[in-house]
Design an enzyme around this catalytic site. Structure first.
Site, PDB file in Angstrom:
ATOM      1  N   ASP A   1      -2.884   2.705  21.231  1.00 54.76           N
ATOM      2  CA  ASP A   1      -3.974   3.242  20.411  1.00 54.76           C
ATOM      3  C   ASP A   1      -5.265   3.407  21.188  1.00 54.76           C
ATOM      4  O   ASP A   1      -5.969   4.406  21.024  1.00 54.76           O
ATOM      5  CB  ASP A   1      -4.185   2.408  19.142  1.00 54.76           C
ATOM      6  CG  ASP A   1      -4.420   0.927  19.412  1.00 54.76           C
ATOM      7  OD1 ASP A   1      -4.175   0.475  20.553  1.00 54.76           O
ATOM      8  OD2 ASP A   1      -4.833   0.220  18.477  1.00 54.76           O
TER       9      ASP A   1
ATOM     10  N   GLY B   1      -1.003 -11.794  15.058  1.00 52.89           N
ATOM     11  CA  GLY B   1      -0.716 -10.402  15.402  1.00 52.89           C
ATOM     12  C   GLY B   1      -0.481  -9.520  14.198  1.00 52.89           C
ATOM     13  O   GLY B   1       0.020  -8.403  14.333  1.00 52.89           O
TER      14      GLY B   1
ATOM     15  N   SER C   1      -5.274 -10.010  10.809  1.00 55.02           N
ATOM     16  CA  SER C   1      -6.138 -10.696   9.843  1.00 55.02           C
ATOM     17  C   SER C   1      -7.581 -10.231   9.992  1.00 55.02           C
ATOM     18  O   SER C   1      -8.315 -10.126   8.997  1.00 55.02           O
ATOM     19  CB  SER C   1      -6.050 -12.216  10.032  1.00 55.02           C
ATOM     20  OG  SER C   1      -6.413 -12.580  11.355  1.00 55.02           O
TER      21      SER C   1
ATOM     22  N   ASP D   1      -5.195  -0.837  13.542  1.00 54.68           N
ATOM     23  CA  ASP D   1      -5.192  -1.889  12.523  1.00 54.68           C
ATOM     24  C   ASP D   1      -6.089  -1.526  11.346  1.00 54.68           C
ATOM     25  O   ASP D   1      -5.703  -1.641  10.174  1.00 54.68           O
ATOM     26  CB  ASP D   1      -5.648  -3.215  13.128  1.00 54.68           C
ATOM     27  CG  ASP D   1      -4.734  -3.683  14.243  1.00 54.68           C
ATOM     28  OD1 ASP D   1      -3.655  -3.082  14.429  1.00 54.68           O
ATOM     29  OD2 ASP D   1      -5.100  -4.647  14.941  1.00 54.68           O
TER      30      ASP D   1
END
Length: 507
Positions: free
Chosen positions: A122, A226, A229, A284
């Protein structure tokens, strides 16, 4: 059995370019949303998830929490956050009011994520294929915009408490920020909240340049596992602030054609990059912000377009589609320190070497495996291995989307297995405990593939397994992992969950 086909160097490059083009083709539909004015998006009736929560950004009405039919796990988090809110804050703070009009507290949620494939691609502009999971962070509380008495500088005061704080004591942390604030030298969990709120200060309207938040936070995304959070906390905070700001949310963005989920993700990523000193990519925050139920997102991390991807459903009831098992090694990591920033720097070094032979290569996303091989002599061994991982991982990710939709579980599993080998050997982000879990899973009957998921250096694995074998697999992993490492692991079956949403008002 599959037949191996040998290609010339030129053919391999052509195939690779075609793979990327095929990967990009469905994403153009999402990009069309950028042409829809925000006013039109906001004028629609609020969308709701399966639990009745509101998922759009601008809302005319918000349902009551008692009517929302929340999943048990979310209800438990709301109850925990509500209890801490009642315990910690004074009556005056509890009556902070949503924009001072006496509205009751409200709650929002944002999920963690599992990345099926596309790791450490990413931040080099590549492709990722994550899904949101049914582990979340809930933010519960009140907020308001206050008169700024002619002051031009936007500011915010955040009174916060969390049931996930390290000491788990019912204490209040108060942080004050302003437009001119700089990130603190020492960070903790409150920095993720403050850094996210900071991104919204430019939205504060004239005459209302003071934002006041009183919030309680509860989450069940394992910290350091991972499963993102930190992104769940950032996105939940962002969604809370947006609800307090109402129509003022995103008002500082140029133009009238923005996608709230995209802008939210970018703001949360910026908060983690700049305030928490973590050079993470966009994945994420994006999947936590934009995910929908039963859908993975193939995200192009350069254009920030995405394509929804669904796993093929079996038409044979006796042979249901496989499921995903996530296993937490209980080896924690901190991506803000240690090896993660080193990998980012190594990718930049590799990109510079590649650009010296092909100026069109601006990021590793632009390179083919043949490009990497051609530039090998211009790189040190480590940079070469990092570049080889990223280029092959991008190709695996694009192939995985088509294989998932076509129900080619054998190919999906092979791509996952190859991904783990590449992460272990070329990117060197695995560890002995993770390798034990992957090796055990890959050898288990009914497993198609297994790999490390997340930033690495610990955390979790994700395994594609026949549904009828999932429970046996989890029992096997718990027993054998403990025998081989002396540690306990935690396993759960997951499916793609919904992204961030307003759950409802509490009263």
């Amino acid at each position: 059995k599959s037949t191996k086909i040998r290609h010339t160097s030129q053919q391999r490059q052509t195939i690779r370019r075609k793979t990327h083009n095929d990967c990009l083709q469905p994403l153009t539909m999402i990009s069309l949303l950028a042409k829809v004015p925000l006013l039109l998006l906001a004028s629609k009736s609020p969308a709701t998830s399966d639990d009745g929560a509101t998922t759009t950004t601008t809302m005319t009405t918000t349902r009551n929490l008692s009517d929302a039919q929340l999943p048990p796990s979310i209800s438990a988090l709301v109850e925990k956050a509500r209890g801490r809110f009642q315990e910690c804050f004074s009556e005056e703070q509890k009556e902070n009011g949503n924009n001072g009009d006496g509205q009751p507290p409200f709650a929002v949620a944002a999920p963690g994520r599992v990345n099926l494939i596309g790791e450490h691609t990413d931040y080099t502009g590549g492709f990722v294929l994550p899904l949101a999971i049914d582990y979340s962070t809930v933010v519960y509380g009140v907020g308001k915009l206050e008169d700024s008495d002619g002051e031009e500088e936007a500011s915010a005061i955040i009174n916060m408490t969390s049931s996930n704080s390290p000491d788990n004591e019912p204490t209040i942390d108060t942080v004050t920020i302003a437009s001119g604030s700089v990130p603190p030298k020492q960070t903790n969990w409150t920095t993720y909240v403050a850094g996210t709120v900071f991104q919204y200060l430019p939205d504060l309207p004239a005459g209302k340049k003071k934002l006041s938040l009183t919030i309680s936070i509860a989450g069940d995304v394992p910290i350091g596992s991972g499963l993102s959070s930190s992104a769940a906390l950032e996105v939940a905070t962002a969604r809370f602030v947006e609800h307090v700001l109402g129509d003022a949310a995103f008002s500082s963005e140029a133009g009238d054609s923005i996608i709230p989920a995209k802008v939210r993700a970018l703001r949360c990523q910026k908060a983690e990059n700049e305030w928490c000193n973590s050079p993470c990519g966009i994945m994420d925050q994006y999947v936590s912000s934009a995910a929908s139920k039963d859908t993975l997102l193939l995200i192009d991390c350069r254009s920030l377009e995405y394509a929804e991807t669904k796993m093929a459903k079996s038409t044979d009831e006796s042979q249901p589609s496989p499921v995903l098992v996530v296993t937490n090694s209980n080896v924690k990591h901190d991506i803000a320190g240690g090896e993660y920033p080193v990998r980012v720097a190594q990718c930049k070094t590799a990109t510079s070497a590649l650009a010296s032979i092909n100026p069109n290569i601006k990021a590793l996303r632009d390179a083919t495996l043949q490009d990497v091989m051609d530039a090998k002599e211009k790189m040190d061994e480590i940079s070469f291995k990092r570049a080889r991982h990223v280029t092959t991982e991008n190709e695996r990710t694009c192939q995985a989307k088509a294989a998932l939709e076509g129900g080619d579980w054998e190919l999906v599993g092979k791509l996952m297995n190859d991904s783990h080998s590449s992460m272990r050997d070329d990117y060197e982000v695995s560890c002995s405990e993770i390798d034990v879990l992957v090796d055990l899973a890959q050898k288990f009957e009914g497993v198609h593939g297994s790999r490390l998921t997340g930033g690495g250096f610990g955390g979790c694995t994700v395994t594609l397994v026949e549904k009828s074998k999932a429970e046996d697999l989890m029992d096997f992993l718990k027993q054998e992992y403990a025998a081989k490492t002396g540690k306990e692991c935690f396993c759960f079956v997951t499916s793609p969950a919904v992204g961030t949403r307003v759950l409802g008002v509490d009263g």
